[in-house]
Design a protein around this motif. Structure first.
Motif, short mmCIF file in Angstrom:
data_model
loop_
_atom_site.label_atom_id
_atom_site.label_comp_id
_atom_site.label_asym_id
_atom_site.label_seq_id
_atom_site.Cartn_x
_atom_site.Cartn_y
_atom_site.Cartn_z
N PHE A 31 38.94 31.21 39.50
CA PHE A 31 37.88 30.85 40.65
C PHE A 31 37.74 32.20 41.45
O PHE A 31 38.59 32.12 42.57
N ALA A 32 36.59 32.76 41.32
CA ALA A 32 36.54 33.91 42.19
C ALA A 32 35.09 34.34 42.38
O ALA A 32 34.22 33.80 41.83
N LYS A 33 35.08 35.49 43.23
CA LYS A 33 33.74 35.82 43.89
C LYS A 33 33.03 36.27 42.47
O LYS A 33 33.28 37.11 41.66
N PHE A 34 31.55 35.65 42.44
CA PHE A 34 30.74 36.12 41.65
C PHE A 34 29.73 37.45 42.26
O PHE A 34 29.55 38.54 41.43
N LYS A 35 29.19 37.22 43.34
CA LYS A 35 28.49 38.15 44.16
C LYS A 35 28.53 38.05 45.40
O LYS A 35 28.77 36.88 45.64
N ASP A 36 28.25 39.10 46.22
CA ASP A 36 28.16 38.74 47.54
C ASP A 36 26.68 39.58 48.10
O ASP A 36 26.10 39.95 47.26
N ASN A 37 26.52 39.63 49.51
CA ASN A 37 25.16 40.30 49.94
C ASN A 37 25.32 41.77 49.87
O ASN A 37 24.56 42.52 50.38
N GLY A 38 26.48 42.61 49.50
CA GLY A 38 26.66 43.75 49.53
C GLY A 38 27.02 44.40 50.73
O GLY A 38 27.20 45.58 51.24
N PHE A 75 31.01 31.92 44.34
CA PHE A 75 32.12 31.76 43.42
C PHE A 75 31.73 31.01 42.26
O PHE A 75 30.88 29.97 42.22
N THR A 76 32.60 31.59 41.12
CA THR A 76 32.53 30.38 40.02
C THR A 76 33.62 30.74 39.29
O THR A 76 34.58 31.76 39.59
N TYR A 77 33.94 30.31 38.07
CA TYR A 77 34.78 30.49 37.27
C TYR A 77 34.66 31.67 36.23
O TYR A 77 33.58 31.80 35.46
N TRP A 78 35.77 32.17 36.06
CA TRP A 78 35.90 33.63 35.18
C TRP A 78 36.95 33.50 34.16
O TRP A 78 37.95 33.23 34.22
N PHE A 79 36.48 33.44 32.74
CA PHE A 79 37.13 33.45 31.70
C PHE A 79 37.73 34.73 31.03
O PHE A 79 36.96 35.55 30.90
N ASP A 80 38.93 34.58 30.80
CA ASP A 80 39.64 36.01 30.19
C ASP A 80 38.98 36.31 28.77
O ASP A 80 38.77 35.38 28.06
N ALA A 81 39.34 37.42 28.42
CA ALA A 81 38.71 38.07 27.20
C ALA A 81 39.85 37.57 26.11
O ALA A 81 39.52 37.53 24.73
N ALA A 82 41.24 37.77 26.49
CA ALA A 82 42.33 37.56 25.22
C ALA A 82 42.91 36.26 25.35
O ALA A 82 43.92 36.19 24.71
#
Length: 204
Positions: free
Chosen positions: A42-49, A56-63
């Protein structure tokens, strides 16, 4: 107008109940549960720069296969016997190469009130919309998962128990080939409706 009832701008007195309409059964990412061993970050998706906390949302790994859990109830407006169309809204963390895709899987079991749950089923989805030749970082994509047959559903309030996962390990003819994280935006099920709801509390 009399006793007319309007739902989403539609006069229900003028609805033809032989027609059907579509709606979304939505599962927000923050409504899901983690099991503890195959958890997405559960990590940052975007901020205001400019140093904001961000969103934040969930990030799923590739492997590695990672997953979330949830349960849903089919709404009273559902048209008996029609199929359910699950799909995932998501975004890639980086640009992708030509033809790369993210694959998703759904494990589920369902029962009507009074029914008995059987073994779970697992279905998959590989093709994203829009069908860009190469994935674009942080672009909103939709991946349809295989249809869930509703042919046996003939009452209201069926409950579906679910596990949603990124199918990164190749099960079920997966074609996942994107080498970076994918952000889960939301899981939804498109379903057909033929009424605003049920005429009684437990029956159409």
């Amino acid at each position: 107008m009399g006793n007319s009832i309007f739902i989403d701008g539609i006069n229900t007195n003028e609805m033809n109940y032989s027609d059907t309409y579509w709606d979304d059964l939505r599962v927000a990412t923050t409504s899901t549960k983690l099991e503890g061993t195959k958890d997405p970050d559960f990590a940052k998706f975007k901020d205001n720069g400019a140093g904001s906390q961000g969103v934040f949302t969930y990030w799923f790994d590739a492997a590695t296969e990672e997953e979330v859990y949830f349960a849903v109830q089919i709404p009273h407006s559902y048209k008996y016997g029609t199929d359910l169309h699950p799909h995932v809204h998501w975004a890639p963390s980086t640009n992708g190469g030509a033809g790369e895709v993210v694959s998703w899987g759904l494990e589920y079991c369902f029962a009507e009130i009074g029914g008995t749950y059987g073994n779970s089923n697992i279905i998959y989805g590989n093709a994203h919309m829009p069908a860009d030749a190469s994935l674009v970082a942080f672009k909103h994509y939709l991946t349809e998962i295989d249809i869930i047959s509703g042919s046996t559903i003939d009452s209201i309030s069926s409950m579906i128990i679910c596990r949603l996962f990124r199918n990164a390990t190749g099960a079920g003819s997966s074609t996942d080939s994107f080498g970076n994280d994918a952000a889960l935006l939301e899981f939804d099920i498109h379903f057909e409706i033929d009424s605003p709801g049920s005429k009684t509390e437990y029956a159409k």
